[in-house]
Design an enzyme around this catalytic site. Structure first.
Site, short mmCIF file in Angstrom:
data_model
loop_
_atom_site.label_atom_id
_atom_site.label_comp_id
_atom_site.label_asym_id
_atom_site.label_seq_id
_atom_site.Cartn_x
_atom_site.Cartn_y
_atom_site.Cartn_z
CG ASP A 1 72.36 37.29 59.88
OD1 ASP A 1 72.12 36.09 59.64
OD2 ASP A 1 73.06 37.99 59.12
CG ASP B 1 71.25 36.38 56.15
OD1 ASP B 1 71.96 37.37 56.37
OD2 ASP B 1 71.40 35.29 56.75
CG ASP C 1 72.72 40.93 56.91
OD1 ASP C 1 72.82 41.98 57.57
OD2 ASP C 1 73.54 39.99 56.99
#
Ligand code: GTP
Ligand code: MN
Ligand code: MN
Length: 385
Positions: A204, A206, A309
């Site tokens: 992902d 962040d 995120d």
């Protein structure tokens, strides 16, 4: 045959946060085997055994050379009987029968696939497994009720299981930064997680967001999210508001790494154009025709889903949030264990509390936090435990 006298003996301090661990791992065969056993332990609900295997793998990741002989390991910490047996099997036979049979096991394979769905944890995957579900097709056919996260996770399964590149991370960063600055001028955004540690890919992207004036960051996430949503960038999002002030158990709750920052777990829709850095202007798209712009051909969708995120923190907690969200997960766990066991302190992503002095220790940089903890500063690129 190398005689024992010529074998390099390794040594290492016992906490991962006392060691430098770059991305240059000289023992990938061994560490991947131990990580697989850690995964398997965690998928079986045995977190203690999982951590033991992760600590063993972490020690090997920090070694300056490949291990060639068991005698080299004599002085090393964190290598239990079980890990040593696995290492010995691999050094002697090229493989560990336990690792190979785990890899082939029905349960391991199924739980890996099922927990690979965004929004699905071990408990849910295990329940599905016990109900006879082994793969995505069977899950879909079963008519199980999925929550919104899981539905999105299933829908974008292939994209989300394809590693995110640094270029994609930067493209997402540009989009998010524009949205952040437009709803809160002066806000500052930092790339955190694996990419801050120098990883070339991640599962992902962040970001940590703050504002130099304390309090101005409050309520930022919902505003950023509605802006990104109106621009069509979000396939899924779940926002959690800040619950730090109303929490009852004090700022530095030692037993948990869950913090209470305002945050958003999302799935981004990243188009090919944004990936290549075509700039979106106020009155439409200005196309830089250095490459052919692919049309929506059959079988090729011109975008991909990327997990993103966002975490927002007040500037007074920035150093702690930065340290807490840069990872790796094991490095963070080891920092908290060091703080608690060796220093009678309690570290979280919000604060550092000194139990003996009965006060919070201030810090405006990661360096200061390491100094409070009596640790040599380890830069992000060497926290890849
Ligand atoms: P990849 O994304 O797989 O490349 O690795 P990563 O190190 O970036 O992992 P991840 O994105 O899962 O997490 C980044 C860091 O944030 C890690 O150090 C985690 O410990 C930390 N983190 C993730 N979720 C939470 C959370 O809910 N609370 C806190 N305090 N930290 C978290
Ligand atoms: Mn990450
Ligand atoms: Mn993350």
């Amino acid at each position: 045959q190398i005689s024992e006298a010529e074998v390099v003996m390794f040594s290492a301090p016992s906490y991962a946060c006392q060691r430098r661990t770059s991305l240059n791992n000289h023992n990938t065969v061994l560490t991947e085997a131990l990580s697989l056993l850690a995964d398997n332990a965690e998928l079986s609900g045995d977190e203690g055994r999982g951590v033991a295997f992760r600590r063993a793998a972490a020690v090997l990741k920090a070694l300056p050379k490949p291990v060639t002989d068991m005698t080299q390991l004599r002085g090393l910490p964190c290598l239990g009987e079980h890990s040593l047996r696995v290492i010995k099997d691999i050094l002697e036979d090229g493989a560990s029968s336990e690792v190979e049979s785990t890899k082939r096991s029905e349960r391991y394979k199924a739980l890996k696939v099922l927990t690979g769905i965004f929004g699905v944890g071990v408990k849910t995957a295990d329940r599905w497994f016990r109900e006879g579900i082994r793969d995505l097709q069977q899950l879909q056919d079963s008519g199980q009720t999925l929550n919104q996260a899981q539905q999105a996770g299933l829908e974008h399964y292939d994209d989300l299981n394809q590693p995110v590149t640094r270029a994609e991370a930067d493209a997402v960063g540009e989009i998010v930064e524009k949205a952040v600055v437009s709803v809160l001028p002066g806000a500052q955004m930092t790339l955190i997680g694996g990419f801050r540690r120098g990883k070339l890919t991640g599962h992902d992207v962040d970001f940590l967001i703050t504002h130099p004036e304390e309090g101005r960051e409050e309520g930022l996430v919902p505003k950023v999210v509605s802006r990104l949503e109106s621009e069509g960038f979000l396939l899924y999002q779940k926002t959690t508001r800040n619950s730090y002030l109303e929490s009852q158990d004090g700022p530095a709750r030692p037993s948990s790494n869950m913090d209470r920052f305002e945050r958003c777990f999302s799935i981004f829709k990243l188009s090919e154009e944004e990936k290549r850095g075509l700039k979106q202007t106020g009155n439409g798209v200005s196309r830089i025709h250095s490459h052919r712009v692919p049309g929506p051909e059959a079988g090729h969708k011109p975008w991909r889903a990327v997990r993103v995120d966002l975490v927002v923190c007040p500037i007074s907690q920035f150093a702690f949030a930065l340290l807490g969200w840069t990872g790796s997960k094991l490095f963070e766990r080891e920092l908290r264990r060091w703080a608690g066991h060796e220093k009678a302190m309690s570290l979280s992503s919000h604060a550092l509390y000194d139990t003996k002095q009965r006060r919070y220790l201030r810090a405006t940089s990661e360096e200061e936090i390491f100094a409070h903890l009596g640790l040599e500063f380890i830069p992000p690129s060497e926290r890849n435990t």
